[in-house]
Design a protein around this motif. Sequence first.
Motif, PDB file in Angstrom:
ATOM      1  N   LEU A  33     -12.188  69.703  50.237  1.00 49.50           N
ATOM      2  CA  LEU A  33     -11.799  69.129  48.948  1.00 49.50           C
ATOM      3  C   LEU A  33     -10.300  68.890  48.907  1.00 49.50           C
ATOM      4  O   LEU A  33      -9.506  69.748  49.285  1.00 49.50           O
ATOM      5  N   LEU A  34      -9.934  67.709  48.433  1.00 48.29           N
ATOM      6  CA  LEU A  34      -8.535  67.306  48.358  1.00 48.29           C
ATOM      7  C   LEU A  34      -8.155  66.992  46.915  1.00 48.29           C
ATOM      8  O   LEU A  34      -8.966  66.486  46.149  1.00 48.29           O
ATOM      9  N   LYS A  50      -3.122  54.958  52.508  1.00 47.79           N
ATOM     10  CA  LYS A  50      -2.588  56.245  52.060  1.00 47.79           C
ATOM     11  C   LYS A  50      -2.399  56.246  50.552  1.00 47.79           C
ATOM     12  O   LYS A  50      -2.711  57.226  49.876  1.00 47.79           O
ATOM     13  N   ARG A  51      -1.918  55.150  49.998  1.00 48.96           N
ATOM     14  CA  ARG A  51      -1.755  55.052  48.539  1.00 48.96           C
ATOM     15  C   ARG A  51      -3.105  55.165  47.845  1.00 48.96           C
ATOM     16  O   ARG A  51      -3.247  55.873  46.847  1.00 48.96           O
ATOM     17  N   SER A  52      -4.089  54.472  48.376  1.00 44.22           N
ATOM     18  CA  SER A  52      -5.426  54.512  47.786  1.00 44.22           C
ATOM     19  C   SER A  52      -6.016  55.914  47.865  1.00 44.22           C
ATOM     20  O   SER A  52      -6.655  56.375  46.916  1.00 44.22           O
ATOM     21  N   LEU A  53      -5.797  56.594  48.982  1.00 42.62           N
ATOM     22  CA  LEU A  53      -6.323  57.949  49.146  1.00 42.62           C
ATOM     23  C   LEU A  53      -5.695  58.895  48.128  1.00 42.62           C
ATOM     24  O   LEU A  53      -6.390  59.674  47.484  1.00 42.62           O
ATOM     25  N   VAL A  54      -4.402  58.815  47.960  1.00 41.97           N
ATOM     26  CA  VAL A  54      -3.735  59.676  46.974  1.00 41.97           C
ATOM     27  C   VAL A  54      -4.227  59.341  45.566  1.00 41.97           C
ATOM     28  O   VAL A  54      -4.508  60.239  44.773  1.00 41.97           O
ATOM     29  N   ASP A  55      -4.369  58.066  45.256  1.00 38.84           N
ATOM     30  CA  ASP A  55      -4.878  57.669  43.929  1.00 38.84           C
ATOM     31  C   ASP A  55      -6.279  58.219  43.691  1.00 38.84           C
ATOM     32  O   ASP A  55      -6.587  58.701  42.604  1.00 38.84           O
ATOM     33  N   LEU A  56      -7.142  58.128  44.704  1.00 38.14           N
ATOM     34  CA  LEU A  56      -8.503  58.656  44.577  1.00 38.14           C
ATOM     35  C   LEU A  56      -8.500  60.162  44.334  1.00 38.14           C
ATOM     36  O   LEU A  56      -9.361  60.684  43.625  1.00 38.14           O
ATOM     37  N   CYS A  57      -7.538  60.834  44.929  1.00 46.03           N
ATOM     38  CA  CYS A  57      -7.499  62.292  44.853  1.00 46.03           C
ATOM     39  C   CYS A  57      -6.753  62.804  43.625  1.00 46.03           C
ATOM     40  O   CYS A  57      -6.386  63.976  43.561  1.00 46.03           O
ATOM     41  N   SER A  62     -13.875  65.157  47.922  1.00 46.76           N
ATOM     42  CA  SER A  62     -14.046  65.597  49.307  1.00 46.76           C
ATOM     43  C   SER A  62     -13.591  64.486  50.255  1.00 46.76           C
ATOM     44  O   SER A  62     -13.511  63.314  49.881  1.00 46.76           O
ATOM     45  N   VAL A  63     -13.319  64.867  51.484  1.00 44.41           N
ATOM     46  CA  VAL A  63     -12.923  63.899  52.511  1.00 44.41           C
ATOM     47  C   VAL A  63     -14.014  62.837  52.680  1.00 44.41           C
ATOM     48  O   VAL A  63     -13.732  61.650  52.755  1.00 44.41           O
ATOM     49  N   ALA A  64     -15.276  63.271  52.715  1.00 47.92           N
ATOM     50  CA  ALA A  64     -16.392  62.329  52.895  1.00 47.92           C
ATOM     51  C   ALA A  64     -16.488  61.355  51.722  1.00 47.92           C
ATOM     52  O   ALA A  64     -16.720  60.159  51.914  1.00 47.92           O
ATOM     53  N   GLU A  65     -16.308  61.853  50.493  1.00 47.56           N
ATOM     54  CA  GLU A  65     -16.343  60.973  49.320  1.00 47.56           C
ATOM     55  C   GLU A  65     -15.202  59.966  49.366  1.00 47.56           C
ATOM     56  O   GLU A  65     -15.389  58.780  49.070  1.00 47.56           O
ATOM     57  N   ALA A  66     -14.023  60.425  49.750  1.00 45.82           N
ATOM     58  CA  ALA A  66     -12.873  59.531  49.855  1.00 45.82           C
ATOM     59  C   ALA A  66     -13.140  58.449  50.894  1.00 45.82           C
ATOM     60  O   ALA A  66     -12.833  57.271  50.670  1.00 45.82           O
ATOM     61  N   ALA A  67     -13.721  58.825  52.021  1.00 47.46           N
ATOM     62  CA  ALA A  67     -14.038  57.857  53.070  1.00 47.46           C
ATOM     63  C   ALA A  67     -15.006  56.806  52.545  1.00 47.46           C
ATOM     64  O   ALA A  67     -14.836  55.608  52.807  1.00 47.46           O
TER      65      ALA A  67
END
Length: 117
Positions: A33-34, A50-57, A62-67
Motif C-alpha cells: 500500500l502506497l 510519476k506525477r500520475s502515480l503520486v496523484d493516484l496515491c 496498492s501497487v497493483a491498483e496503481a498499475a
Amino acid sequence: MGHPDYRDRPVRPYVITGGRAHPTRNTLRPETLLVANPEAALPVSAGREKRSLVDLCRGLLSVAEAAAHLGLPVSVVVVLASDLIDTGHLVVRSAPQRLVMPDLDLLEKVLNGLRKL
C-alpha cells in the motif's frame, strides 16, 4: 495485422523507468500500500507517469491498483514507486490489522463439536 485488443504504447516501459528493470527496493509487492507524502512536491522534471502515480496515491492505493489505473505493468510501477519512496514523495503503509480474539465460549463450542465427530 495483430490482435485487435493489442495497443502499442508510444512510450516503452524501459523509457519510463530510465532503462532500469529492477527497483531500488526489493520489498515492494503488488499488494504493498502506497500513500503520497503531502509535504513533498514533485520537481518540474518529474515525468508524467510519476506525477500520475503520486496523484493516484493521494488516497491509499496498492501497487497493483496503481498499475491498473496507469495502464502499466506492475513491474514498471514498482520501479517508479521505489524511486518515489527513495525521494520521499511516496510512503509505504501497512494494512491495518486488527487482532480479534474469538470469544472463549465460541472456541469451547467448536472444540466440543469436534470432539463429537
